[in-house]
Design an enzyme around this catalytic site. Sequence first.
Site, PDB file in Angstrom:
ATOM      1  N   ASP A  36      -2.873  -4.470   2.691  1.00 56.83           N
ATOM      2  CA  ASP A  36      -1.429  -4.236   2.863  1.00 56.83           C
ATOM      3  C   ASP A  36      -0.653  -5.516   2.625  1.00 56.83           C
ATOM      4  O   ASP A  36      -0.546  -6.371   3.502  1.00 56.83           O
ATOM      5  CB  ASP A  36      -1.153  -3.705   4.282  1.00 56.83           C
ATOM      6  CG  ASP A  36      -1.535  -2.247   4.391  1.00 56.83           C
ATOM      7  OD1 ASP A  36      -2.249  -1.894   5.351  1.00 56.83           O
ATOM      8  OD2 ASP A  36      -1.131  -1.472   3.508  1.00 56.83           O
ATOM      9  N   MET A 139       2.832   7.922   2.317  1.00 56.38           N
ATOM     10  CA  MET A 139       2.898   7.221   3.604  1.00 56.38           C
ATOM     11  C   MET A 139       3.095   8.249   4.708  1.00 56.38           C
ATOM     12  O   MET A 139       4.015   9.081   4.623  1.00 56.38           O
ATOM     13  CB  MET A 139       4.062   6.222   3.608  1.00 56.38           C
ATOM     14  CG  MET A 139       3.871   5.009   2.713  1.00 56.38           C
ATOM     15  SD  MET A 139       2.365   4.104   3.058  1.00 56.38           S
ATOM     16  CE  MET A 139       2.720   3.510   4.709  1.00 56.38           C
ATOM     17  N   ASP A 178      -1.757   7.314   4.220  1.00 59.32           N
ATOM     18  CA  ASP A 178      -1.791   5.984   4.814  1.00 59.32           C
ATOM     19  C   ASP A 178      -0.881   5.894   6.037  1.00 59.32           C
ATOM     20  O   ASP A 178       0.336   5.961   5.911  1.00 59.32           O
ATOM     21  CB  ASP A 178      -1.313   5.006   3.728  1.00 59.32           C
ATOM     22  CG  ASP A 178      -1.322   3.572   4.164  1.00 59.32           C
ATOM     23  OD1 ASP A 178      -0.898   2.720   3.371  1.00 59.32           O
ATOM     24  OD2 ASP A 178      -1.739   3.288   5.299  1.00 59.32           O
TER      25      ASP A 178
HETATM   26  C1  DX5 Z   1       1.619   0.269   7.022  1.00 61.19           C
HETATM   27  C2  DX5 Z   1       0.397   0.156   6.130  1.00 61.19           C
HETATM   28  C3  DX5 Z   1      -0.748   1.020   6.582  1.00 61.19           C
HETATM   29  C4  DX5 Z   1      -1.206   0.697   7.991  1.00 61.19           C
HETATM   30  C5  DX5 Z   1      -2.273   1.651   8.437  1.00 61.19           C
HETATM   31  O1  DX5 Z   1       2.729  -0.318   6.379  1.00 61.19           O
HETATM   32  O2  DX5 Z   1       0.705   0.533   4.814  1.00 61.19           O
HETATM   33  O3  DX5 Z   1      -1.839   0.832   5.682  1.00 61.19           O
HETATM   34  O4  DX5 Z   1      -1.713  -0.602   8.021  1.00 61.19           O
HETATM   35  O5  DX5 Z   1      -2.643   1.260   9.729  1.00 61.19           O
HETATM   36  P1  DX5 Z   1      -2.888   2.353  10.865  1.00 61.19           P
HETATM   37  O6  DX5 Z   1      -4.088   3.132  10.383  1.00 61.19           O
HETATM   38  O7  DX5 Z   1      -3.163   1.527  12.084  1.00 61.19           O
HETATM   39  O8  DX5 Z   1      -1.657   3.182  10.949  1.00 61.19           O
HETATM   40 ZN    ZN Z   2      -1.033   0.604   3.367  1.00 62.82          ZN
END
Ligand code: DX5
Ligand code: ZN
Length: 219
Positions: A36, A139, A178
Amino acid sequence: MLKVKVAPSILAGDFARMGETVRKLEQCGADYIHCDVMDGNFVPTITFGNQMIEQIRPYTRLPLDCHLMVLHPETRLESFARAGANLVTVHVEECRDHTVQTLRIIKNYGMRASAVINPNTPVEHLYDCVEDADMLLLMSVHPGWGGQKFIPETLAKIEKLRDFCVRNGRPDLDIEVDGGITEENVDAVIEAGANVIVAGSTVFRSQDMRWTISRLRGV
Ligand code: DX5
Ligand code: ZN
């Protein structure tokens, strides 16, 4: 049924020991390493850039799946290609009418290309990308932080996108989801049509990372 792949997000990992972390994720059966990248402008958080990709590269053979939450991602593509990124995802909200062109540039650098939309962006905004993309990302939290709750309205978006891919000659296109994915909601995410599962908190807080990664492939 598409093979379900698990992409742990290193946002939830230990930034001081990221090399060993990605090595451990590979040993525990991960399919991708989800990286990320946040610039503090597109999202409020700053995480890391191409140098982190370069430094973890030698520690794993897994594909480095780079989620660029940055302004002007088209200016970063060469540096991520040089760093050893295998897959780069860019936000439609940032690329707007040159998203497809950006996907083509990513592929010209020898990387797989993916586009992503935020929870509030209609799924139709990805339809133009279906032909050129190697993967599409939805997302299921608002970008910028790990540890948030899964937004349930994402399930309908997954179904709609998978249906559009089937009807438009891309039935096997990878759909990644995600944010906020846990053992409790992952089966519904897969059932809706996603086959690439990003998980940060769920993987890194697990007592048995190998079991959790395997569980995130669905029952
Ligand atoms: C948020 C990121 C995600 C996040 C996922 O902006 O794009 O990839 O890190 O983490 P969890 O699984 O903890 O929601
Ligand atoms: Zn991500």
